[in-house]
Design a protein around this motif. Structure first.
Motif, PDB file in Angstrom:
ATOM      1  N   UNK A 138     -20.839  -2.678  12.060  1.00 53.44           N
ATOM      2  CA  UNK A 138     -20.238  -2.824  10.740  1.00 53.44           C
ATOM      3  C   UNK A 138     -19.110  -1.814  10.579  1.00 53.44           C
ATOM      4  N   UNK A 139     -18.322  -2.016   9.550  1.00 50.90           N
ATOM      5  CA  UNK A 139     -17.245  -1.093   9.211  1.00 50.90           C
ATOM      6  C   UNK A 139     -17.701  -0.255   8.019  1.00 50.90           C
ATOM      7  N   UNK A 140     -17.482   1.056   8.100  1.00 45.82           N
ATOM      8  CA  UNK A 140     -17.896   1.944   7.024  1.00 45.82           C
ATOM      9  C   UNK A 140     -16.778   2.179   6.012  1.00 45.82           C
ATOM     10  N   UNK A 141     -15.556   2.288   6.491  1.00 42.71           N
ATOM     11  CA  UNK A 141     -14.409   2.521   5.618  1.00 42.71           C
ATOM     12  C   UNK A 141     -13.258   1.637   6.086  1.00 42.71           C
ATOM     13  N   UNK A 142     -12.812   0.766   5.197  1.00 41.31           N
ATOM     14  CA  UNK A 142     -11.708  -0.141   5.480  1.00 41.31           C
ATOM     15  C   UNK A 142     -10.541   0.257   4.587  1.00 41.31           C
ATOM     16  N   UNK A 143      -9.402   0.570   5.195  1.00 44.23           N
ATOM     17  CA  UNK A 143      -8.237   1.070   4.468  1.00 44.23           C
ATOM     18  C   UNK A 143      -7.091   0.083   4.655  1.00 44.23           C
ATOM     19  N   UNK A 144      -6.380  -0.230   3.554  1.00 42.73           N
ATOM     20  CA  UNK A 144      -5.307  -1.205   3.635  1.00 42.73           C
ATOM     21  C   UNK A 144      -4.102  -0.839   2.808  1.00 42.73           C
ATOM     22  N   UNK A 145      -2.965  -1.404   3.203  1.00 44.16           N
ATOM     23  CA  UNK A 145      -1.708  -1.233   2.485  1.00 44.16           C
ATOM     24  C   UNK A 145      -0.634  -2.010   3.217  1.00 44.16           C
ATOM     25  N   UNK A 146       0.582  -1.940   2.746  1.00 43.92           N
ATOM     26  CA  UNK A 146       1.716  -2.543   3.438  1.00 43.92           C
ATOM     27  C   UNK A 146       2.872  -1.554   3.417  1.00 43.92           C
ATOM     28  N   UNK A 147       3.793  -1.745   4.347  1.00 41.76           N
ATOM     29  CA  UNK A 147       4.997  -0.942   4.455  1.00 41.76           C
ATOM     30  C   UNK A 147       4.634   0.548   4.514  1.00 41.76           C
ATOM     31  N   UNK A 148       5.275   1.381   3.702  1.00 43.94           N
ATOM     32  CA  UNK A 148       5.027   2.816   3.817  1.00 43.94           C
ATOM     33  C   UNK A 148       3.593   3.167   3.442  1.00 43.94           C
ATOM     34  N   UNK A 149       2.982   2.394   2.555  1.00 41.60           N
ATOM     35  CA  UNK A 149       1.579   2.637   2.211  1.00 41.60           C
ATOM     36  C   UNK A 149       0.670   2.395   3.410  1.00 41.60           C
ATOM     37  N   UNK A 150       1.042   1.454   4.268  1.00 34.55           N
ATOM     38  CA  UNK A 150       0.253   1.204   5.478  1.00 34.55           C
ATOM     39  C   UNK A 150       0.375   2.374   6.443  1.00 34.55           C
ATOM     40  N   UNK A 151       1.591   2.944   6.547  1.00 36.45           N
ATOM     41  CA  UNK A 151       1.753   4.117   7.412  1.00 36.45           C
ATOM     42  C   UNK A 151       0.870   5.263   6.922  1.00 36.45           C
ATOM     43  N   UNK A 152       0.842   5.489   5.611  1.00 37.71           N
ATOM     44  CA  UNK A 152      -0.023   6.523   5.050  1.00 37.71           C
ATOM     45  C   UNK A 152      -1.490   6.208   5.317  1.00 37.71           C
ATOM     46  N   UNK A 153      -1.851   4.924   5.179  1.00 33.39           N
ATOM     47  CA  UNK A 153      -3.235   4.508   5.429  1.00 33.39           C
ATOM     48  C   UNK A 153      -3.632   4.756   6.881  1.00 33.39           C
ATOM     49  N   UNK A 154      -2.719   4.469   7.801  1.00 34.71           N
ATOM     50  CA  UNK A 154      -3.019   4.677   9.226  1.00 34.71           C
ATOM     51  C   UNK A 154      -3.237   6.155   9.534  1.00 34.71           C
TER      52      UNK A 154
END
Length: 302
Positions: A138-154
């Protein structure tokens, strides 16, 4: 209804007509130039521009009175920036003050962000304890975003993996995350061999990042994941009362529940239309750093 602009002058007063400068706006632009409301112009009655609305469902034109009945007042609107102002320079100049505000906010024991961080930390600690007892796919923490928010999420996902190796942390564009349920195959494919299904995410905490709080794919992912992972979606945005926050409240209301407390973390950056983004990124990254350290302190204390 679809709207079609007609170049000819209507004998009746058109619904929307020629452009006239509003108070304090620049001088009138030539009629051949494209009209931009951002230039300080308003559409007013009288003139050579008319708009005709056509209803596809009724296969008929829609009159002005009906459009007025169906209209809604905009009671809150994003303030229009001064076109002569250097927004990037303003953001850079204001960055230190905003970051100090973030520090001061997190220093308060009962701050809203700290309480939201406590709720997220509590869930992640439960996931760590569950993994001690069994091997889970299973996944414990799933983080999402797009564009610059995705870079921050990564970057945040990478930091979380390093800090908590027992947690399974995944990061994905919210464009792809929309395929986690309702499509065939019922899974989201990541680059490489990683994948996440709705079943794997059933117990996950979800953190969605959007500066505006209404980025289209992230907003739609909020609505979807509110159903897939009920009451386990956290948001990181720059302003309170965002569309994403409203989506979480609407999902709870549909289930006859009041909004879940402590699900929103604020970067305190506010509306930042500057391109490229500077302050918005710095404030989000600073807030995520506080969140990372808070989760570590919470887990260590227990």
């Amino acid at each position: 209804p679809a709207s079609v602009a007609s170049p000819e002058r209507s004998p009746a007063t058109p619904l929307l007509a020629s452009a006239t400068p509003s108070a304090g706006s620049p001088a009138p632009i030539p009629s051949a130039a494209p009209l931009s409301l951002a230039d300080g112009y308003e559409l007013a009655a009288g003139g050579g521009v008319s708009v005709r609305a056509y209803s596809l469902s009724r296969a008929a034109e829609v009159g002005a009175e009906e459009l007025r009945r169906r209209s809604a007042d905009v009671t809150e609107a994003t303030p229009r920036p001064d076109p002569a102002e250097d927004l990037v320079a303003r953001d850079i100049a204001e960055t230190p003050a905003v970051l100090r505000r973030v520090d001061a906010h997190w220093a308060r024991a009962r701050a809203a962000d700290r309480r939201a961080a406590d709720a997220l930390s509590r869930h992640l600690l439960q996931r760590m304890e569950s993994r001690r007892e069994a091997s889970l796919d299973t996944v414990d923490l799933l983080i999402g975003g797009v564009e610059v928010s995705l870079w921050l999420a990564e970057q945040f996902a990478s930091d979380m993996r390093a800090m908590f190796p027992s947690l399974t942390v995944k990061c994905v564009s919210t464009n792809k995350l929309l395929g986690i349920s309702g499509f065939s195959p019922r899974r989201t494919l990541f680059s490489g061999s990683e994948r996440v299904s709705a079943g794997q995410a059933r117990d996950a905490a979800v953190l969605l990042i959007s500066q505006s709080g209404q980025t289209f794919p992230t907003l739609h992912a909020t609505r979807l994941l509110a159903r897939v992972c009920p009451d386990r979606v956290w948001l990181l945005t720059a302003t309170p009362g965002s569309r994403m926050e409203q989506a979480l409240a609407a999902d709870r209301a549909a289930r006859g529940l009041s909004p879940a407390p402590h699900r929103v973390l604020l970067t305190l950056a506010g509306h930042r239309p500057a391109e490229p983004a500077s302050l918005a990124v710095a404030a989000a990254h600073h807030t995520l750093t506080h969140l990372l350290l808070h989760v570590a302190s919470y887990v260590r204390a227990r």
